[in-house]
Write a protein that holds these residues in place. Structure first.
Motif, PDB file in Angstrom:
ATOM      1  N   ASN A 123       0.828  -1.172   0.101  1.00  0.00           N
ATOM      2  CA  ASN A 123       0.087  -0.174   0.161  1.00  0.00           C
ATOM      3  C   ASN A 123       0.840   1.176  -0.007  1.00  0.00           C
ATOM      4  O   ASN A 123       0.384   2.069  -0.505  1.00  0.00           O
ATOM      5  N   GLU A 124       1.925   1.328   0.744  1.00  0.00           N
ATOM      6  CA  GLU A 124       2.690   2.361   0.728  1.00  0.00           C
ATOM      7  C   GLU A 124       3.481   2.351  -0.520  1.00  0.00           C
ATOM      8  O   GLU A 124       3.700   3.507  -1.091  1.00  0.00           O
ATOM      9  N   SER A 125       4.084   1.361  -1.273  1.00  0.00           N
ATOM     10  CA  SER A 125       4.627   1.480  -2.408  1.00  0.00           C
ATOM     11  C   SER A 125       3.608   2.099  -3.527  1.00  0.00           C
ATOM     12  O   SER A 125       3.906   2.859  -4.424  1.00  0.00           O
ATOM     13  N   ILE A 126       2.354   1.727  -3.442  1.00  0.00           N
ATOM     14  CA  ILE A 126       1.312   2.077  -4.286  1.00  0.00           C
ATOM     15  C   ILE A 126       1.073   3.669  -4.210  1.00  0.00           C
ATOM     16  O   ILE A 126       1.108   4.308  -5.304  1.00  0.00           O
ATOM     17  N   HIS A 127       0.989   3.908  -2.926  1.00  0.00           N
ATOM     18  CA  HIS A 127       0.699   5.358  -2.482  1.00  0.00           C
ATOM     19  C   HIS A 127       1.959   6.343  -3.193  1.00  0.00           C
ATOM     20  O   HIS A 127       1.676   7.330  -3.596  1.00  0.00           O
ATOM     21  N   PHE A 128       2.972   5.738  -3.031  1.00  0.00           N
ATOM     22  CA  PHE A 128       4.321   6.590  -3.417  1.00  0.00           C
ATOM     23  C   PHE A 128       4.406   6.597  -4.612  1.00  0.00           C
ATOM     24  O   PHE A 128       4.603   7.901  -5.267  1.00  0.00           O
ATOM     25  N   GLU A 129       4.013   5.665  -5.206  1.00  0.00           N
ATOM     26  CA  GLU A 129       3.995   5.585  -6.773  1.00  0.00           C
ATOM     27  C   GLU A 129       3.013   6.499  -7.534  1.00  0.00           C
ATOM     28  O   GLU A 129       3.099   7.276  -8.593  1.00  0.00           O
ATOM     29  N   GLN A 130       1.953   6.506  -6.953  1.00  0.00           N
ATOM     30  CA  GLN A 130       0.517   7.537  -7.224  1.00  0.00           C
ATOM     31  C   GLN A 130       0.885   8.943  -7.141  1.00  0.00           C
ATOM     32  O   GLN A 130       1.078   9.637  -7.882  1.00  0.00           O
ATOM     33  N   GLN A 131       1.763   9.170  -6.031  1.00  0.00           N
ATOM     34  CA  GLN A 131       2.260  10.453  -5.704  1.00  0.00           C
ATOM     35  C   GLN A 131       3.258  10.860  -6.683  1.00  0.00           C
ATOM     36  O   GLN A 131       3.353  11.895  -7.156  1.00  0.00           O
ATOM     37  N   ARG A 132       4.098   9.789  -6.973  1.00  0.00           N
ATOM     38  CA  ARG A 132       5.259  10.239  -7.816  1.00  0.00           C
ATOM     39  C   ARG A 132       4.572  10.599  -9.441  1.00  0.00           C
ATOM     40  O   ARG A 132       5.074  11.257 -10.055  1.00  0.00           O
ATOM     41  N   ALA A 133       3.679   9.693  -9.806  1.00  0.00           N
ATOM     42  CA  ALA A 133       2.965   9.802 -10.925  1.00  0.00           C
ATOM     43  C   ALA A 133       2.309  11.044 -11.059  1.00  0.00           C
ATOM     44  O   ALA A 133       2.475  11.758 -12.182  1.00  0.00           O
ATOM     45  N   MET A 134       1.690  11.480 -10.062  1.00  0.00           N
ATOM     46  CA  MET A 134       0.743  12.774 -10.092  1.00  0.00           C
ATOM     47  C   MET A 134       1.871  13.846 -10.179  1.00  0.00           C
ATOM     48  O   MET A 134       1.504  14.946 -10.850  1.00  0.00           O
ATOM     49  N   ASN A 135       2.836  13.895  -9.392  1.00  0.00           N
ATOM     50  CA  ASN A 135       3.945  14.785  -9.395  1.00  0.00           C
ATOM     51  C   ASN A 135       4.384  14.918 -10.893  1.00  0.00           C
ATOM     52  O   ASN A 135       4.785  16.039 -11.578  1.00  0.00           O
ATOM     53  N   GLN A 136       4.813  13.817 -11.539  1.00  0.00           N
ATOM     54  CA  GLN A 136       5.287  13.938 -12.926  1.00  0.00           C
ATOM     55  C   GLN A 136       4.159  14.365 -13.737  1.00  0.00           C
ATOM     56  O   GLN A 136       4.521  15.351 -14.766  1.00  0.00           O
ATOM     57  N   VAL A 137       3.012  14.147 -13.744  1.00  0.00           N
ATOM     58  CA  VAL A 137       1.879  14.567 -14.507  1.00  0.00           C
ATOM     59  C   VAL A 137       1.700  16.277 -14.346  1.00  0.00           C
ATOM     60  O   VAL A 137       1.825  17.016 -15.357  1.00  0.00           O
ATOM     61  N   ARG A 138       1.980  16.570 -12.919  1.00  0.00           N
ATOM     62  CA  ARG A 138       1.904  18.140 -12.746  1.00  0.00           C
ATOM     63  C   ARG A 138       2.813  18.678 -13.446  1.00  0.00           C
ATOM     64  O   ARG A 138       2.815  19.886 -13.904  1.00  0.00           O
ATOM     65  N   GLN A 139       4.270  18.111 -13.182  1.00  0.00           N
ATOM     66  CA  GLN A 139       5.296  18.910 -13.852  1.00  0.00           C
ATOM     67  C   GLN A 139       5.182  18.907 -15.489  1.00  0.00           C
ATOM     68  O   GLN A 139       5.420  20.019 -16.025  1.00  0.00           O
ATOM     69  N   ARG A 140       4.865  17.818 -16.280  1.00  0.00           N
ATOM     70  CA  ARG A 140       4.526  17.932 -17.402  1.00  0.00           C
ATOM     71  C   ARG A 140       3.401  18.908 -17.898  1.00  0.00           C
ATOM     72  O   ARG A 140       3.370  19.541 -18.802  1.00  0.00           O
ATOM     73  N   VAL A 141       2.298  18.996 -16.900  1.00  0.00           N
ATOM     74  CA  VAL A 141       1.186  19.775 -17.292  1.00  0.00           C
ATOM     75  C   VAL A 141       1.768  21.300 -17.117  1.00  0.00           C
ATOM     76  O   VAL A 141       1.530  22.144 -18.182  1.00  0.00           O
ATOM     77  N   PHE A 142       2.607  21.672 -16.050  1.00  0.00           N
ATOM     78  CA  PHE A 142       3.147  22.889 -16.017  1.00  0.00           C
ATOM     79  C   PHE A 142       4.358  23.488 -16.956  1.00  0.00           C
ATOM     80  O   PHE A 142       3.943  24.282 -17.564  1.00  0.00           O
ATOM     81  N   GLN A 143       4.902  22.216 -17.432  1.00  0.00           N
ATOM     82  CA  GLN A 143       6.058  22.465 -18.622  1.00  0.00           C
ATOM     83  C   GLN A 143       5.208  22.892 -19.998  1.00  0.00           C
ATOM     84  O   GLN A 143       5.315  23.879 -20.572  1.00  0.00           O
TER      85      GLN A 143
END
Length: 184
Positions: A126-146
């Motif tokens: 669950n922690e790994s899934i949560h971490f991966e979700q956070q990382r994926a969301m951060n990557q999506v935010r960075q791309r959207v921002f870029q």
């Protein structure tokens, strides 16, 4: 009466009793000889025979006594062996009961440990899934921002001339520098 006188007369024809002779009549002499031999054997052999029989009787009685003593010892050893067997059977039953309870205790400990391991793995998952979700969301935010920034830059570049463009870049660089100082 005549018979009686005849028998006395006939006695006169017998040889005299004082003489010794060789009697060849086997039937008349054999029972006498046998009775004499048996009488002598009984008279003299009676002591020897009774001694032999007494010795034999004593040996038989001694053997019987020894056998009884051995039998008593064997019975005593048998009772001791039976007592030891009962004791060993009781100990074996205790070991068996203790062994089964120990097995059940170990089984429950293993099951509990397995559940704990599964729970830890589930938490880790669950922690790994949560971490991966956070990382994926951060990557999506960075791309959207870029992409938004790139789109804004392209829009600005198309509308701005070079002088306005330089002033906007200078203002943005100043704002980024101020933001950097605030975050540090």
């Amino acid at each position: 009466m005549k018979n009686v006188t005849d028998s006395f007369v006939s006695l006169g024809h017998w040889p005299s009793a004082g003489s010794f002779g060789f009697n060849t009549d086997i039937f008349a002499t054999n029972p006498i000889n046998l009775s004499v031999v048996l009488g002598v054997l009984i008279f003299f052999g009676k002591g020897v025979l009774s001694d032999l029989l007494d010795n034999r009787k004593q040996r038989i009685l001694s053997t019987i006594r020894n056998s009884e003593e051995l039998r008593g010892g064997a019975i005593e050893q048998l009772e001791k062996a039976r007592a030891r067997l009962r004791k060993v059977e009781i100990e074996a039953d205790e070991f068996r009961v203790n062994g089964y309870s120990e097995i059940e205790r170990e089984k429950s400990n293993l099951i509990n440990a397995a559940y704990e391991n599964l729970e830890r793995l589930e938490n880790y998952k669950n922690e790994s899934i949560h971490f991966e979700q956070q990382r994926a969301m951060n990557q999506v935010r960075q791309r959207v921002f870029q992409q938004a920034l790139q789109g804004a830059l392209e829009t600005l570049n198309s509308y701005l001339n070079s002088e306005l463009h330089l002033r906007t870049i200078s203002a943005n660089i100043g704002m980024l520098g101020t933001m950097k100082n605030i975050t540090d």
